[in-house]
Design a protein around this motif. Structure first.
Motif, short mmCIF file in Angstrom:
data_model
loop_
_atom_site.label_atom_id
_atom_site.label_comp_id
_atom_site.label_asym_id
_atom_site.label_seq_id
_atom_site.Cartn_x
_atom_site.Cartn_y
_atom_site.Cartn_z
N LEU A 1 38.46 52.21 47.76
CA LEU A 1 38.80 51.05 48.63
C LEU A 1 38.03 49.76 48.46
N PHE A 2 36.83 49.99 48.37
CA PHE A 2 35.78 48.97 48.17
C PHE A 2 36.12 48.50 46.87
N PHE A 3 36.33 49.17 45.90
CA PHE A 3 36.47 48.53 44.64
C PHE A 3 37.75 47.86 44.70
N THR A 4 38.96 48.24 45.31
CA THR A 4 40.26 47.57 45.36
C THR A 4 39.81 46.14 45.96
N ILE A 5 39.15 46.12 47.45
CA ILE A 5 38.99 44.84 47.99
C ILE A 5 38.36 43.89 47.05
N GLY A 6 37.12 44.71 46.44
CA GLY A 6 36.21 43.82 45.57
C GLY A 6 37.04 43.09 44.37
N PHE A 7 37.94 44.00 43.87
CA PHE A 7 38.76 43.49 42.76
C PHE A 7 39.66 42.41 43.10
N ILE A 8 40.14 42.40 44.36
CA ILE A 8 41.12 41.35 44.73
C ILE A 8 40.30 40.07 45.14
N LEU A 9 39.02 40.13 45.68
CA LEU A 9 38.36 39.05 45.69
C LEU A 9 37.94 38.36 44.34
N TYR A 10 37.55 39.49 43.32
CA TYR A 10 37.08 38.93 42.11
C TYR A 10 38.42 38.28 41.23
N GLN A 11 39.48 38.71 41.52
CA GLN A 11 40.71 38.06 40.86
C GLN A 11 40.84 36.64 41.33
N LYS A 12 40.51 36.47 42.69
CA LYS A 12 40.49 35.06 43.26
C LYS A 12 39.49 34.17 42.41
N TYR A 13 38.30 34.95 42.30
CA TYR A 13 37.26 34.06 41.57
C TYR A 13 37.83 33.88 40.04
N ASP A 14 38.10 34.89 39.50
CA ASP A 14 38.46 34.69 38.16
C ASP A 14 39.54 33.66 37.90
N MET A 15 40.65 33.66 38.85
CA MET A 15 41.76 32.46 38.53
C MET A 15 41.09 31.32 38.67
N ARG A 16 40.06 31.00 39.52
CA ARG A 16 39.37 29.66 39.53
C ARG A 16 38.62 29.40 38.28
N ARG A 17 37.84 30.62 37.76
CA ARG A 17 37.08 30.39 36.76
C ARG A 17 38.11 30.14 35.36
N GLN A 18 39.08 30.71 35.42
CA GLN A 18 39.99 30.61 34.16
C GLN A 18 40.52 29.13 34.20
N ASN A 19 41.01 28.69 35.42
CA ASN A 19 41.46 27.31 35.46
C ASN A 19 40.44 26.12 35.16
N LYS A 20 39.24 26.79 35.23
CA LYS A 20 38.26 25.63 35.14
C LYS A 20 37.91 25.61 33.46
N LEU A 21 37.98 26.96 32.97
CA LEU A 21 37.83 27.21 31.70
C LEU A 21 39.33 26.34 30.77
N LYS A 22 40.12 26.59 31.23
CA LYS A 22 41.52 26.01 30.63
C LYS A 22 41.16 24.59 30.68
N GLN A 23 40.86 24.02 31.54
CA GLN A 23 40.69 22.61 31.94
C GLN A 23 39.69 21.96 30.72
N GLN A 24 38.80 22.63 30.31
CA GLN A 24 37.52 22.53 29.52
C GLN A 24 38.04 22.34 28.30
N PHE A 25 38.97 23.37 27.78
CA PHE A 25 39.72 23.61 26.54
C PHE A 25 40.73 22.44 26.37
#
Lengths: 472, 370
Positions: free
Chosen positions: B29-53
């Protein structure tokens, strides 16, 4: 006498300890394997590890309907928006007494036609047939005499043109990509003869043209608890059983089948309540008997949103039917265990359904009765019992919450803050009260069931929260 | 266990097991909730990277436009960065941003050294990541003219114990380069290892081949004996869509007695799409074949062969014992424009099934209303 009661209690306690340990282990394995598989699937989709093509095999969608005037037009319109190139829709009206047919005739430009139908499986005759084509999708509406859902589906199979068919309920909404997803296991593995889609609660979503625009936990307690129950019971268990092609149920609300195999196995039984489970069990035994290499797959990415009962009375009706259907299906195929005990589908799935799904409620009720007996003889270890209840409740809450959050991330749903709190509340009530209530309902399912054979189980419907842009 | 009669050690054992499960489930459960939060962070990071590219690609495209110049440093940067899967994903999203841009092929054409380096680096990664790289190559190889044999030789080496998804993505990548050798290599690997690949996937995949498909067809057909059945079926499907040069070849083949049923069916379908006068007699024979499947398809193919003999055979097929033969015969007759007067003998005849079928299709075409 007291010595006898003590011995009796000792034996009962041992049986219960073993039973509960076994059940807990099953649940544990479900969640563990479900978590691993879902994480893996999520990663696969992110990394484009999927069979994604412009064109797939043609599919016939068969929708059996009985008194579905409230939802049927929206459900058909929803199908016209699917991201799939080649499919037909066959609606079988099983002698509705409401305005199901009139509503369809008003909504779509049907033309009455004299169409011959190849009767490959026994079913009642078609009375009137209408056809139309919208957006290159052929829609056939067939009116027939009332004969039950299995009979209606058999007629749909007979009328279908394509090698694979999908069954859906008339109150179901498919997501745009559902057909594309549900056929993928067939393309990936030639042994696949049936695929189960994931059925979720339609009252949770607002859909526009087959896409989920908003997801909320329903505030209606009865529906909210069912959302949690569906997540816990269906997602995890079916993923676990899918590891060895062991699913014995493909919900009638959304499943894909290879037509020639279903026809060879005899189609749907018409004198049984759980025709969907019975068919899957028959397919298993048919393939095992004929020593054919096969797979029954489960595809959690193929999602169907189906309406759940909104009041207790409908829940009771539905669960009684389900339990009788389960009983009839399991009783019909003892061969699964007697002839193929070494197969995983027999040893794990068949035994699991017998022990935990069919007999589980009886064992639970019997357990409650022995508790009362033990209490009356002052043999009850009260602190232990309280401990046990608490830990089981917490364990159930934990499993339900895990399944709930797993669905959120695998389906990319946006969760509102307040929904997390409501989900927690619903889970607690569901585990602590609703679950036991359902056990009582299931135990009492057999009272008077013979009178209701072959009848459609009806629950009160309401309009879908779904919008469709004009399709013509 | 609810009772005082049960031993304490049993109770303790029971609780120990349940607590163990409890702890593991809590971690999940802890991992799952953590993963949901990570996904949100990851999406923002991906967008940032995409903009840089996106900025990086824009600059390089402008340079290319102005001076036809592409600095080596950019290649090295990409080689180093795209080894990281997340960066490769962001890079692909950035490229998708330029989908409509006419300069994109010029930019992509400079990236071949990067791809050569990536295929080596990704050899060390797991199959899912390899499949992603293969799909990336499949998406841009034709536009960027990434034809270097080294790329495909390395991709073919990924096939060892590959999942269906990796195999499919490698196939898609090989379809995007002109040398049939690599496509044949994958087909051979699938054949040698008896790995099923659905004929539909083979057929649809080959349809993406953007180069001289006539040569490809000839080269693949020449080697067809070295491929197993699903590939041959896919290949026949592909040829049916793309070439009318195989009339004589398929005509000869169709006359072989030992031909597999599935192959036979697909070959008959070829003659529905491509009219071949010589095939008419053969199709007429097949319309009377013992096997239902053959008759069903042959009667369907005859819709393209308008002659008295065909009409009479199709009329006879309307009385066939098989429902689908009757259905296809009826459709074929109407498709070739046979008039109602020519069908009067059937419409007023004694065979109820033939009449029903014909009336249904006439009604569908709006020729009769009842």
């Amino acid at each position: 006498m007291n010595l006898f009661i003590e011995r009796f209690m000792d034996v009962v306690a041992l049986i219960f300890i073993s039973y509960m340990l076994l059940y807990t282990t099953f649940l544990f394995l479900y969640v563990l394997i479900g978590a691993v598989r879902l994480y893996e699937k999520n990663r696969m989709l992110k990394l484009k590890n999927e069979i994604k093509h412009e064109y797939y095999m043609p599919i016939s969608i068969i929708m059996a309907a009985y008194n579905e005037e409230v939802t049927i037009v929206d459900s058909v319109k929803n199908l016209l928006n699917l991201d799939y190139k080649l499919f037909e829709i066959i609606i079988i009206d099983d002698g509705s007494t409401d305005k199901t047919v009139e509503k369809l005739l008003e909504a779509f430009p049907f033309v009455q036609i004299n169409r011959p139908i190849h009767r490959k499986i026994m079913c009642k005759d078609a009375l009137v047939i209408y056809e139309t084509t919208i957006k290159n999708i052929k829609i056939t509406l067939i009116q027939k005499e009332n004969g039950g859902k299995g009979d209606a589906l058999n007629l749909g199979i007979n009328a279908s043109s394509y090698p694979y068919f999908v069954t859906i309920d008339a109150d179901s909404l498919l997501q745009r990509n559902s057909l594309e997803k549900i056929i993928q296991p067939v393309l990936a593995d030639e042994r696949v003869i049936a695929v189960g889609g994931m059925v979720r609660v339609a009252q949770c979503v607002e859909m526009v043209n087959g896409e989920v625009m908003d997801y909320r936990i329903p505030r209606n307690l009865v529906v909210g608890m069912q959302v949690m129950e569906y997540d816990r019971s269906f997602l995890a268990s079916r993923i676990f059983l899918d590891q060895f092609s062991g699913n014995l149920i493909i919900s009638g609300a959304f499943g894909l089948f290879k037509k020639d195999v279903v026809i060879a196995a005899g189609g749907y039984h018409t004198n049984i309540i759980g025709e969907d489970m019975e068919l899957v069990m028959r397919l298993h035994t048919f393939m095992l008997n004929n020593q054919r290499n096969y797979r029954v797959a489960y595809c959690p990415e193929a999602i169907c949103w189906s309406q759940m009962p909104e009041n207790i009375r409908d829940v009771i009706k539905q669960r009684r039917r389900w339990h009788i259907g389960l009983f009839q299906s399991l009783l019909s195929y003892p061969i699964m265990f007697t002839r193929f005990p070494h197969k995983a589908v027999s040893f794990f799935s068949y035994l699991y359904y017998w022990l935990f799904e069919l007999l589980g409620p009886f064992i639970e009720v019997f357990g409650l009765a022995t508790i009362l007996l033990a209490l009356s003889f002052d043999l009850l270890n009260v602190p232990f019992m309280i401990n046990l209840f608490l830990i089981y409740t917490c364990y159930g809450i934990l499993l339900s919450l895990t399944a709930f959050f797993q669905r959120v991330y695998t389906q990319g749903l946006k969760l509102h803050g307040s929904d997390v709190m409501i989900a927690l509340l619903m889970v607690m009530i569901e585990i602590a009260i609703f679950r036991y209530f359902l056990s009582l309902i299931r135990v009492s399912a057999f009272i008077g069931y013979r009178k209701k054979r072959c009848q459609w189980g009806k629950i009160t419907r309401k309009k879908h929260n779904s919008k469709t842009i004009e399709y013509t | 266990m609810l009772y005082k009669t049960i031993g304490k050690e049993r109770i303790n054992l029971f609780f120990a097991v349940v607590y163990f499960y409890f702890a593991i489930c809590f971690s999940i459960l802890f991992f799952t909730i953590g993963f949901i939060l990570y996904q949100k962070y990851d999406m923002r990071r991906q967008n940032k990277l995409k903009q840089q590219f996106i900025i990086m690609i824009s600059e390089k495209q402008n340079l290319l436009l102005e001076e036809q110049y592409f600095d080596r440093q950019h290649i090295e940067v990409l080689k180093n960065q795209l080894v990281n899967l997340n960066k490769l994903i962001s890079f692909e999203k950035a490229l998708a941003h330029f989908e409509e841009n006419e300069q994109l092929p010029i930019y992509l054409s400079q990236l071949e050294p990067v791809i050569k380096s990536l295929v080596i680096e990704y050899q060390q990664k797991d199959q899912m990541e390899q499949a992603y790289l293969a799909k990336f190559i499949a998406t841009y190889a034709a536009k960027g003219k990434w034809h270097h044999p080294f790329i495909y030789k390395t991709l073919v080496a990924y096939l060892e114990n590959a999942t269906i998804y990796l195999r499919e993505n490698i196939l898609l990548a090989t379809y995007q380069q002109p040398d049939s050798k690599w496509i044949i290599s994958v087909f051979r690997y699938l054949t040698d290892n008896q790995l099923f690949h659905h004929p539909k996937l083979i057929q649809d995949g080959l349809l993406n081949y953007p180069y001289d498909y006539d040569s490809l067809i000839d080269e693949l057909w020449e080697k067809r004996d070295t491929f197993h059945q699903p590939i041959v079926l896919g290949l026949i499907g592909y040829i049916t869509y793309k070439s009318d040069r195989y009339k004589e070849v398929f005509y000869q083949l169709l006359q072989e007695n030992q031909l597999d049923l599935e192959e036979k069916i697909r070959l008959i379908r070829y003659f529905r799409r491509h009219y071949y006068e010589k095939a008419e007699s053969l199709l007429l024979d097949l319309a009377n074949d013992k096997q239902d499947e053959i008759r069903i398809v042959a009667v369907n193919a005859l819709s393209k062969y308008h002659s008295e003999r065909v009409i009479s055979t199709l009329k006879r097929a309307l009385t066939d014992s098989n429902f689908y033969v009757r259905r296809n015969a009826s459709q074929s007759l109407l498709e070739m424009g046979v008039s109602e007067s020519e069908l009067l003998d059937v419409l007023h005849g004694h065979d109820r099934y033939a009449k029903e079928m014909l009336r249904y299709h006439l009604q569908l075409e709006g020729r009769i209303f009842k």
